[in-house]
Design an enzyme around this catalytic site. Sequence first.
Site, PDB file in Angstrom:
ATOM      1  CG  ASP A  16    -113.742  65.644 -45.270  1.00 13.97           C
ATOM      2  OD1 ASP A  16    -112.617  65.592 -44.833  1.00 13.97           O
ATOM      3  OD2 ASP A  16    -114.744  67.017 -45.508  1.00 13.97           O
ATOM      4  CG  HIS A  25    -116.303  68.126 -49.545  1.00 17.82           C
ATOM      5  ND1 HIS A  25    -118.160  68.043 -49.005  1.00 17.82           N
ATOM      6  CD2 HIS A  25    -116.068  68.262 -48.227  1.00 17.82           C
ATOM      7  CE1 HIS A  25    -117.908  67.176 -48.038  1.00 17.82           C
ATOM      8  NE2 HIS A  25    -117.211  68.199 -47.332  1.00 17.82           N
ATOM      9  CG  ASP A  69    -117.707  64.478 -45.548  1.00 23.27           C
ATOM     10  OD1 ASP A  69    -118.198  63.918 -45.708  1.00 23.27           O
ATOM     11  OD2 ASP A  69    -117.493  65.341 -44.797  1.00 23.27           O
ATOM     12  CG  HIS A 111    -116.068  65.912 -40.080  1.00 26.83           C
ATOM     13  ND1 HIS A 111    -116.793  65.914 -40.303  1.00 26.83           N
ATOM     14  CD2 HIS A 111    -116.192  65.551 -38.256  1.00 26.83           C
ATOM     15  CE1 HIS A 111    -118.318  65.550 -40.103  1.00 26.83           C
ATOM     16  NE2 HIS A 111    -117.698  66.015 -38.617  1.00 26.83           N
TER      17      HIS A 111
END
Length: 379
Positions: A119, A121, A151, A330
């Site tokens: 991720d 983000h 993500d 995740h």
Amino acid sequence: RTGVVSDVNTLWDLQGTSALSHSIGTVLEGDKARFQRLPSVQCFNQKSHPNEMLTGLRYFERPIRRPDGTFEKKSFEWGPVNKPAFAKCLLAICHEVKNVFMDEPRLLKVQAPVYILGDLHGNFQDLVCFEKALWRMGVLLTPASFLFLGDYVDRGEYGIEVVAYLFAQKLLVPDKVFLIRGNHELRAVQERFSFHSECVQKFGEKIGLEVWEAINQCFDAMPLAAVVDSNIFCAHGGIPSLWHSSGQLADMENIPVPLHDPEHESPLAWELMWADPLSSEDTSPEQQEDLKLNHGFTQNPKRGTAHAFSHQALQDFLTRNGLSHVVRAHEVQQAGFQVQQHGKLLTVFSSSHYCGGTNEAACVLADRNKIRTIRLDTT
């Protein structure tokens, strides 16, 4: 001294200079157009949309000082940039990269060596740190591939910049940069979190919504999983349950594309994006019984959707498909990674200080039948 590539030329550009001997002339008499179409040549075309975007992002990353020492623009700010022109370039990139994703299989086959990132983000600062540590001379000149596990947006400030960077790199080196879809590459999730509003805030409502939809159409076309050297399975969330598939890798090849609404159009894709591993100490007696009845799978109490899987389910999946390990993302990890389920599963997270926390960022290097974890100093 800086290690930055200063200039790249084709041989034809150097004709008549001391760089070429007279004997090379016959070689250059062939089909020049054929060579101009080579990806390696296009990769250095500074007027292409991907390279224009990367040039803009380098400007965004760096501070600009006035002669008196004050800042005209601080790091990770756009300053007086023409936002409509930026949006136009990004829309052109989205149009091109969507077609690249559409042509890829839903289950990618990747060869080692490969760096695997979790991720991000919207953490563009950490993405730049990874670039400087792992592919400083550029992806094309780095002797490894790069696999991103989804993500890319939400929670962080710079989802637009992260997406623009990764899409540009994908277009420049499509056979070395691989992107798969995470659970935040969904319109409904972005509307609940920050990416939808980020697009509107940065570009205005009309252009912002156009950019947001164009990016999500690319997400709709992204692959869902990858296998490295026929040994390591990679997905954003986890392994597929037996509720919606046979547990075979071949099932993933039949996931439809584009996938606008994975929850209803492909339960298998939904599980790959949302699943989580279970640890034996975290399971209740009721869950233990459910796991026994469902081959190691149970409802996912953490997400309220998809499933959670036990070590036994993981081992069965590996054995069934001739695999050795699973690498997934995740879940935030304090050290940037965590080895789980008897050493067969590795969770990697590549965004430090997530949501104001103190976690580190990490990535994984799969090479020579080994899996190595690399933690990044992002201070």
